[in-house]
Write a protein that holds these residues in place. Structure first.
Motif, mmCIF file in Angstrom:
data_model
loop_
_atom_site.group_PDB
_atom_site.id
_atom_site.type_symbol
_atom_site.label_atom_id
_atom_site.label_comp_id
_atom_site.label_asym_id
_atom_site.label_seq_id
_atom_site.Cartn_x
_atom_site.Cartn_y
_atom_site.Cartn_z
ATOM 1 N N UNK A 125 30.254 -16.182 -0.104
ATOM 2 C CA UNK A 125 29.131 -16.023 0.826
ATOM 3 C C UNK A 125 28.420 -14.698 0.610
ATOM 4 N N UNK A 126 29.152 -13.666 0.223
ATOM 5 C CA UNK A 126 28.497 -12.378 -0.037
ATOM 6 C C UNK A 126 27.617 -12.463 -1.280
ATOM 7 N N UNK A 127 28.086 -13.142 -2.312
ATOM 8 C CA UNK A 127 27.266 -13.311 -3.527
ATOM 9 C C UNK A 127 26.014 -14.131 -3.219
ATOM 10 N N UNK A 137 33.385 -1.443 4.358
ATOM 11 C CA UNK A 137 32.449 -0.795 5.287
ATOM 12 C C UNK A 137 31.018 -0.927 4.800
ATOM 13 N N UNK A 138 30.785 -0.657 3.522
ATOM 14 C CA UNK A 138 29.441 -0.758 2.972
ATOM 15 C C UNK A 138 28.940 -2.203 3.003
ATOM 16 N N UNK A 139 29.804 -3.157 2.696
ATOM 17 C CA UNK A 139 29.392 -4.559 2.704
ATOM 18 C C UNK A 139 29.070 -5.036 4.121
ATOM 19 N N UNK A 144 24.679 -6.572 7.979
ATOM 20 C CA UNK A 144 23.860 -6.272 9.159
ATOM 21 C C UNK A 144 22.399 -6.072 8.756
ATOM 22 N N UNK A 145 22.171 -5.331 7.690
ATOM 23 C CA UNK A 145 20.803 -5.071 7.229
ATOM 24 C C UNK A 145 20.133 -6.375 6.792
ATOM 25 N N UNK A 146 20.871 -7.246 6.120
ATOM 26 C CA UNK A 146 20.327 -8.530 5.689
ATOM 27 C C UNK A 146 19.877 -9.356 6.902
ATOM 28 N N UNK A 147 20.737 -9.432 7.918
ATOM 29 C CA UNK A 147 20.428 -10.222 9.119
ATOM 30 C C UNK A 147 19.225 -9.630 9.857
ATOM 31 N N UNK A 156 26.269 -6.754 15.685
ATOM 32 C CA UNK A 156 27.449 -6.033 15.220
ATOM 33 C C UNK A 156 27.804 -6.507 13.806
ATOM 34 N N UNK A 157 28.706 -5.790 13.169
ATOM 35 C CA UNK A 157 29.163 -6.171 11.832
ATOM 36 C C UNK A 157 29.792 -7.560 11.839
#
Length: 179
Positions: A125-127, A137-139, A144-147, A156-157
């Motif tokens: 899902x991340x790819x 933490x960075x992912x 969050x930034x993508x959403x 929230x994360x």
């Protein structure tokens, strides 16, 4: 033998479904409800207390409550993976074991109630959303930034992860497999 060919478009109608997606944990679980791809709810719930067994009972009860509240047709939840947590292998193993308990609780529940489910691999899902960073933490921040950028939802994360899991599942379950 006669063969009649008809050049008429055929509409493939896929059944509408309500999906509950979980970024499950023994403390804070992010969840998203989609209705035929439309975002209905993005939120989270907390399981409180020091005893892991008590928190897992709360996790189970809340998942049942959400399934009933939203009349869910299918659940998708995140698979677990072993990671170093803050550079500590020992802490990563402890976290993995706790997440395995939470995973097992959800898996057993869905099997018991005969609820259709899927498990989303984090790497997949991340790819899908091009979320790749150095560490958890960075992912989480990237999700969050993508959403926020694509759906204008500040969350929230755990909520962001659950939404990405839901959308990934929806995108991939609506692809017709001709094989």
């Amino acid at each position: 033998m006669m063969c009649l060919l008809v050049n008429a478009p055929v509409a493939l109608v896929l059944p509408m479904s309500k999906i509950l997606a979980l970024d499950q944990s023994s403390h804070t679980t992010g969840y998203t409800v989609l209705d035929d791809g439309k975002i209905i709810k993005v939120s989270h719930f907390e399981c409180i207390g020091n005893d892991l067994g008590d928190r897992l009972v709360q996790l189970r009860a809340k998942v049942v409550s959400l399934i009933n509240e939203y009349d869910i047709d299918e659940v998708v939840f995140e698979d677990i993976q072993l990671q170093d947590v803050e550079g500590s292998r020992e802490k990563g193993v402890k976290t993995f074991k706790i997440l395995a308990e939470a995973f097992g609780t959800v898996h057993e529940l869905l099997t018991e109630i005969k609820m259709p489910y899927s498990v989303a691999l984090p790497i997949k899902w991340k790819a899908h959303f091009k979320i790749a960073g150095k560490g958890r933490t960075q992912e989480k921040k990237m999700a969050q930034a993508y959403v926020l950028k694509n759906y204008n939802i500040k969350c929230t994360e755990d909520e962001a992860d659950s939404l990405c899991i839901a959308l990934y599942h929806y995108d991939n379950s609506n692809v017709f497999d001709w094989s």
